[in-house]
Design an enzyme around this catalytic site. Structure first.
Site, short mmCIF file in Angstrom:
data_model
loop_
_atom_site.label_atom_id
_atom_site.label_comp_id
_atom_site.label_asym_id
_atom_site.label_seq_id
_atom_site.Cartn_x
_atom_site.Cartn_y
_atom_site.Cartn_z
CB SER A 112 71.42 27.34 -39.11
OG SER A 112 69.75 27.34 -38.79
CG HIS A 130 73.17 28.01 -34.99
ND1 HIS A 130 73.74 28.81 -33.83
CD2 HIS A 130 72.05 28.60 -35.55
CE1 HIS A 130 73.04 30.07 -33.81
NE2 HIS A 130 72.03 29.80 -34.77
CG ASP A 168 68.52 29.16 -35.64
OD1 ASP A 168 69.01 30.20 -35.17
OD2 ASP A 168 69.00 28.55 -36.72
CG MET A 205 62.86 31.06 -34.16
SD MET A 205 62.67 31.63 -35.97
CE MET A 205 64.29 31.28 -36.73
CG HIS A 227 70.00 31.94 -32.06
ND1 HIS A 227 70.31 32.52 -33.37
CD2 HIS A 227 69.77 33.00 -31.41
CE1 HIS A 227 69.77 33.65 -33.63
NE2 HIS A 227 69.59 34.20 -32.28
CG MET A 231 66.24 34.15 -32.28
SD MET A 231 66.20 33.37 -34.03
CE MET A 231 66.88 31.93 -33.70
CG MET A 275 71.30 38.20 -34.89
SD MET A 275 71.38 36.41 -34.91
CE MET A 275 70.01 36.33 -36.38
N GLY A 320 64.71 35.57 -37.06
CA GLY A 320 63.38 35.26 -37.45
C GLY A 320 63.15 34.08 -38.46
N GLY A 322 65.20 32.04 -42.04
CA GLY A 322 66.38 31.65 -42.62
C GLY A 322 66.33 32.30 -44.07
N GLY A 323 67.27 32.31 -45.03
CA GLY A 323 67.25 32.85 -46.28
C GLY A 323 67.09 34.27 -46.52
CG ASP A 355 72.46 33.00 -37.11
OD1 ASP A 355 72.33 32.77 -38.18
OD2 ASP A 355 71.94 32.68 -36.12
N GLY A 356 73.21 34.54 -40.13
CA GLY A 356 72.25 35.24 -41.29
C GLY A 356 72.88 35.66 -42.70
N GLY A 391 72.88 28.31 -42.85
CA GLY A 391 71.65 27.64 -43.15
C GLY A 391 71.26 27.29 -44.58
CB SER A 392 69.40 29.06 -47.01
OG SER A 392 70.14 30.26 -46.90
C1 DX5 Z 1 68.01 33.42 -38.27
C2 DX5 Z 1 68.39 32.39 -37.65
C3 DX5 Z 1 69.73 31.71 -38.66
C4 DX5 Z 1 69.30 31.20 -39.83
C5 DX5 Z 1 70.29 31.13 -40.82
O1 DX5 Z 1 66.75 33.93 -37.64
O2 DX5 Z 1 68.97 32.72 -36.39
O3 DX5 Z 1 70.43 30.70 -37.98
O4 DX5 Z 1 68.50 30.07 -39.65
O5 DX5 Z 1 69.86 30.96 -41.97
P1 DX5 Z 1 70.67 31.36 -43.56
O6 DX5 Z 1 72.05 30.83 -43.25
O7 DX5 Z 1 69.85 30.97 -44.43
O8 DX5 Z 1 70.49 32.96 -43.23
ZN ZN Z 2 70.62 31.42 -35.42
#
Ligand code: DX5
Ligand code: ZN
Length: 235
Positions: free
Chosen positions: A27, A52, A54, A56, A85, A87, A156, A161, A163-164, A190-191, A212-213
């Site tokens: 991500s 990927h 994101d 938002m 993705h 959002m 999800m 919204g 990461g982390g 994802d998440g 992501g993280s």
């Molecule tokens: C959350 C995003 C994810 C997120 C993943 O809203 O859609 O793609 O950034 O990050 P981690 O892996 O840190 O949950």
């Molecule tokens: Zn995502």
């Protein structure tokens, strides 16, 4: 590597993403945007098969990230499939622009629309993969009527919204249920996906794993991408 947009057919790129499964998709939310070219080179070298993205809008979700210009910039830097993705509210208004920017799949949230059908149809008309996402609190029944129009379902495992966040295991039952009722649809999670949670996602039927993280907290990406990819194979 620099490639001209459209050098590969978009549908072909979605098939490439499908065939790369099981695959770990970074991500890009947490990458260093000041060094995008270096980040993408680093991820490519680590062996990732798609990215990927994101998006938002500060409206459907409280966080605000980036839109079409950044997708287009990433497109100019790589020929890896790009998994967008969204959002955002009113996703139908932006489908064409994200496709023009270079997305190879476009996924929007079922919670953001009254009727997913026209949005899925619009995405498919653009020749890219059509995806539908659902948040942890949304029951699978919210999307079951539309699965025949989907190429991908994004389950999800955190509320969209940020990461982390911590992994919510409610995603596991949904992944299994999607596998049962629509085995042809590509399943993405994802998440909160990391070394501790990825194997259970694989066992529940996930094929694309957004991370992501757990990747970006590391200095070097190859060891962690390799480890996660090994754990992403269902037992
Ligand atoms: C959350 C995003 C994810 C997120 C993943 O809203 O859609 O793609 O950034 O990050 P981690 O892996 O840190 O949950
Ligand atoms: Zn995502």
């Amino acid at each position: 590597m620099s490639v001209s947009p459209g050098s590969m057919s978009l549908q072909h790129q979605f098939e490439r993403m499908r065939q790369s499964a099981p695959a770990v998709l970074p991500s890009m939310l947490m990458c260093d945007f000041g060094n995008l070219e270096r980040e993408i080179a680093h991820l490519t070298e680590a062996g990732v098969k798609a990215l990927h993205l994101d998006v938002m809008d500060g409206n459907f979700v409280p966080n605000l990230t980036y839109g079409m210009p950044v997708v287009a910039a990433i497109r100019r830097l790589t020929d890896l499939p790009l998994d967008a993705h969204l959002m955002i509210n009113h996703p139908a208004q932006y489908v064409d622009q994200f496709c023009e920017a270079g997305a190879d799949s476009v996924t929007f949230h079922v919670e953001a629309v009254d009727d997913p059908r026209p949005v899925l149809a619009r995405i498919r008309e653009q020749g890219v993969g059509a995806g539908i996402a659902l948040n942890p609190e949304t029951p699978l029944e919210a999307i079951t009527d539309y699965l025949d129009l989907c190429d991908l379902v994004l389950v999800m495992s955190v509320k969209a919204g940020f990461g982390g966040q911590a992994f919510n295991p409610v995603a596991l039952d949904k992944l299994r249920a999607v596998r049962d009722v629509a085995p042809h649809v590509l399943r993405e999670v994802d998440g909160g996906v990391n070394e501790q949670t990825i194997a259970q996602c694989a066992d529940a039927g996930a094929q694309l794993f957004v991370v992501g993280s757990a990747i970006f907290k590391h200095e070097r990406y190859k060891p962690i991408v390799t480890e996660l990819s090994e754990l992403a194979v269902a037992r």
